[in-house]
Enzyme design. Structure first.
Site, PDB file in Angstrom:
ATOM      1  N   ASP A 184       1.015  -0.710  -0.088  1.00  0.00           N
ATOM      2  CA  ASP A 184      -0.161   0.359  -0.223  1.00  0.00           C
ATOM      3  C   ASP A 184       0.729   1.145  -0.212  1.00  0.00           C
ATOM      4  O   ASP A 184       1.862   1.426   0.882  1.00  0.00           O
ATOM      5  CB  ASP A 184      -1.000  -0.088   1.677  1.00  0.00           C
ATOM      6  N   THR A 208      -3.068   4.603  -4.476  1.00  0.00           N
ATOM      7  CA  THR A 208      -2.046   5.633  -3.884  1.00  0.00           C
ATOM      8  C   THR A 208      -0.388   5.709  -4.081  1.00  0.00           C
ATOM      9  O   THR A 208       0.037   6.534  -4.106  1.00  0.00           O
ATOM     10  CB  THR A 208      -1.698   5.407  -2.358  1.00  0.00           C
ATOM     11  N   THR A 209      -0.958   4.636  -5.114  1.00  0.00           N
ATOM     12  CA  THR A 209       0.353   3.560  -5.392  1.00  0.00           C
ATOM     13  C   THR A 209       0.659   4.539  -6.889  1.00  0.00           C
ATOM     14  O   THR A 209       1.890   4.829  -7.447  1.00  0.00           O
ATOM     15  CB  THR A 209       1.111   2.125  -5.453  1.00  0.00           C
ATOM     16  N   ASP A 247      -8.866   0.196   2.209  1.00  0.00           N
ATOM     17  CA  ASP A 247      -8.964   0.675   0.304  1.00  0.00           C
ATOM     18  C   ASP A 247     -10.433   0.154  -0.905  1.00  0.00           C
ATOM     19  O   ASP A 247     -10.827   0.823  -1.016  1.00  0.00           O
ATOM     20  CB  ASP A 247      -8.150   0.186   0.108  1.00  0.00           C
TER      21      ASP A 247
END
Length: 535
Positions: free
Chosen positions: A69, A102-103, A400
Site C-alpha cells: 500500500d 496511492t501507489t 481501500d
C-alpha cells in the site's frame, strides 16, 4: 570533502567548513528536486499492479510491516528530504480523498518529473512546462469523463460494486480471498450508506481483527464487537432481546471531591459503613432493574462485591468498555450514554436482538457480539488471520475496498483498469498537442509520454516485455477506437478489461491525475532550497 589517513593508516573524512558550503539554486536546485522526487517514485514503482512486489518496513523499535500500500510505505519511511516529504503528502492526500490509488499517483508524479527534466535540459522554462502540464491534465480529465461508463447498482444488485472492489483487492496480499472480502466490504458500505444523499459515513464501519483462524473466516457482523467478556464467569453468555444500559458511572459509592479521612474505632461503626456501602450497591443495581435493563455496559470497573451482587440479581454486566466502543454501541442500539444512575430511564436503554459472548478455539480469548441492533447502521468487519502482520495488511486492503465502494456510491461512473484509462488519455493528449502553437505543446506531449509510465510499470511488474506490450495495446486502442484495452497482468488471454471485469472509479482516476500534476507544478516552481543554516 577530502579523504585522509591517520598514523595507523585508518581513513577518515574531512568535511568543508559550514560557511564554505554553497546552496543549490536555479536549474541545479530544480534538477536536485526532480531527482529526489523520482527516487521516491522508483521505490513504489515495483509495487504497482496485481503482480507488484511488497515492501518490508522495519520501524526503529524493530516492528516489521509487510505491505504494498503506497500510503503505508511512504508514511513509515524515514524521509528527510523536503521534496520527498512532498511526495509523501501527495500519497496521503490521495488516501484521504479517495482511499485507493496511492501507489499509482506517486508513480505518475515520478514520470511527470522525469519528462520535465528532459524538457529543462532542452532549455524550456519551468513555468512553461508547468502551464503545459496544467493544460494536458485538463484534457486528460475531460477525456476520462467522455470514456467513463455509468454503473447501475442497488441494494439488490451489488455485483458492479463487488467487481470494482475486486480490482482493488487484486493487487494486495489478500487477493486469494478477494471475492469474499469484496462482498463483505460492499455489504458493509451499503449497510451504513444513505443512497438518497449519496453519502457514506465510514466511521460507522468498525474493522477489528484477532489472531487465529484463517482469512476465509473473516465475517461481517451487523452490529458491534467488543473485545471484552462478561464481568462474572457465571453470568449468562447469551441474551436475546437485550435492553442495554450504557453507563459512564462506576458501580461504587460516591467519592467526595475534597480530601477526607474516616476514623473507625468500633465494630459498630464498621458495620454501619459496610451497610451503607451495601445500600449504595443495592440502589444502583435496583435502578438498573427498575428501568427494565437486561444488560449493563459500563465504561469503568467495579469491585468484586458489586460484581457478585450483579450476578445474584441476574443482571449481566460488562466493564472497562472504551469510550469509542460505547459511542458505537449507543449508535447501533439506539441507546443513550447515561452519566448518572439518577438519570437512567427506560427510554435511554439501547436494544439489540442478540448479545452473545464468543470464545475462540482453544484460546481463552473472548469477545462480545452485539447483533440485530435496533438501529443497525453501525457494522463490524471481523478479520481473522494466522498472524498480526496478516491482519494489519488485511485491514489496509479492506480500507481501500471500502473507500472504492463509497466512491462509487458518491459517483457511479467507472473507467477501465489495467492501464487502459491512462493509455486512452495518452492518445487523446498527444492528439490535442497539435492544437497548441506555443512552447507548451512540448510539455503536453511530455505529459502524454508520462501517462504511459503506469501501463509500462504494470507490464514490467507482470513479467511482460514493457515496450512491446504497450505498443501492442496502444495500437489496438487506436485501431478499434476502444478505450477498454489494457495490460493483461493476470495472463487471462485477453486485453479487454471489460471482459476481465477490471474497473476503477472515475473520481479516483481523475484525482490521481490532478494531484500528481499539482505536486509536480509545485516542485518545478522551486528554484532555491534554503535551510536554517543559510540565515
Amino acid at each position: 570533502m577530502a579523504l585522509a589517513f591517520d598514523e595507523y593508516g585508518r581513513p577518515f573524512i574531512i568535511l568543508k567548513e559550514q560557511e564554505q558550503k554553497t546552496r543549490l539554486s536555479g536549474l541545479e536546485a530544480q534538477k536536485a528536486n526532480i531527482s529526489a522526487g523520482r527516487v521516491v517514485s522508483q521505490i513504489l514503482r515495483t509495487s504497482l499492479g496485481p503482480k507488484g512486489m511488497d515492501k518490508m518496513l522495519q520501524s526503529p523499535d524493530g516492528d516489521v510491516t509487510i505491505t504494498n500500500d503506497g500510503a503505508t510505505i511512504l508514511e513509515q519511511m524515514d524521509v528527510d528530504n523536503q521534496i520527498a516529504k512532498l511526495m509523501v503528502e501527495l500519497s496521503r492526500s490521495q488516501d484521504y480523498e479517495i482511499g485507493d490509488g496511492t501507489t499509482g499517483v506517486v508513480v505518475m508524479a515520478g514520470a511527470l518529473l522525469e519528462q520535465a527534466e528532459r524538457l529543462l535540459e532542452r532549455g524550456i522554462h519551468p513555468i512553461r512546462i508547468a502551464e503545459g502540464y496544467e493544460m494536458a491534465s485538463r484534457i486528460a480529465v475531460e477525456h476520462l469523463e467522455r470514456i467513463a461508463q455509468k454503473f447501475d447498482f442497488g441494494p439488490t444488485n451489488i455485483e458492479p460494486l463487488v467487481q470494482t472492489c475486486r480490482t482493488t483487492l487484486s493487487s494486495k496480499i489478500v487477493n486469494r480471498c478477494k471475492r469474499a472480502l469484496a462482498e463483505i466490504s460492499v455489504k458493509a458500505v451499503l449497510s451504513v450508506a444513505d443512497l438518497e444523499r449519496k453519502d457514506v459515513n465510514l466511521d460507522l464501519i468498525k474493522v477489528e481483527g484477532k489472531v487465529g483462524g484463517k482469512l476465509e473466516d473473516t465475517e461481517l457482523i451487523y452490529g458491534i464487537t467488543v473485545d471484552k467478556d462478561m464481568s462474572h464467569p457465571q453470568m449468562p453468555k447469551q441474551i436475546e432481546d437485550a435492553k442495554i444500559a450504557i453507563l459512564t458511572c462506576p458501580f461504587e459509592p460516591p467519592k467526595p471531591k475534597t480530601k477526607h479521612k474516616v476514623d473507625i474505632d468500633t465494630v459498630e461503626k464498621f458495620q454501619t459503613l459496610r451497610q451503607q456501602e451495601q445500600k449504595y450497591f443495592d440502589d444502583m443495581v435496583q435502578k438498573c432493574k427498575d428501568v427494565g435493563a437486561t444488560l449493563v455496559i459500563c465504561q469503568w470497573g467495579f469491585d468484586d462485591e458489586a460484581n457478585h451482587l450483579l450476578m445474584h440479581q441476574n443482571l449481566p454486566a460488562v466493564r472497562w468498555v472504551g469510550g469509542v466502543e460505547l459511542e458505537l454501541i449507543a449508535i447501533a442500539t439506539g441507546g443513550r450514554i447515561v452519566p448518572r444512575f439518577q438519570e437512567l430511564t427506560p427510554e435511554k436503554l439501547g436494544r439489540a436482538g442478540l448479545v452473545r459472548e464468543k470464545s475462540f478455539g482453544t484460546t481463552k480469548d473472548k469477545m462480545l457480539y452485539i447483533e440485530h441492533c435496533a438501529n443497525s447502521r453501525a457494522v463490524t468487519i471481523f478479520i481473522r488471520g494466522g498472524n498480526k502482520m496478516m491482519i494489519e495488511e488485511t485491514k489496509r486492503s479492506i480500507h481501500d475496498a471500502l473507500c472504492v465502494a463509497r466512491n462509487l456510491i458518491r459517483n457511479n461512473f467507472i473507467v477501465y483498469g489495467g492501464g487502459a484509462a491512462e493509455i486512452s488519455c495518452s492518445i487523446a493528449v498527444e492528439a490535442a498537442a497539435d492544437k497548441y502553437p506555443g512552447v507548451e505543446q512540448y510539455a503536453i506531449r511530455a505529459f502524454a509520454d508520462a501517462l504511459d509510465a503506469v501501463p509500462v510499470a504494470l507490464a514490467e511488474n507482470s513479467g511482460l516485455q514493457p515496450i512491446e506490450t504497450l505498443s501492442a495495446v496502444k495500437s489496438l486502442q487506436i485501431k478499434e477506437n476502444n478505450p477498454h484495452f489494457g495490460i493483461d497482468c493476470n495472463d487471462v488471454g485477453t486485453n479487454d478489461m471489460c471482459e476481465q471485469n477490471v474497473f476503477e472509479t472515475l473520481i479516483g482516476k481523475q484525482q490521481q491525475i490532478l494531484l500528481a500534476t499539482q505536486v509536480v507544478k509545485m516542485i518545478l516552481k522551486i528554484d532555491d532550497v534554503i535551510s536554517p543554516s543559510d540565515y
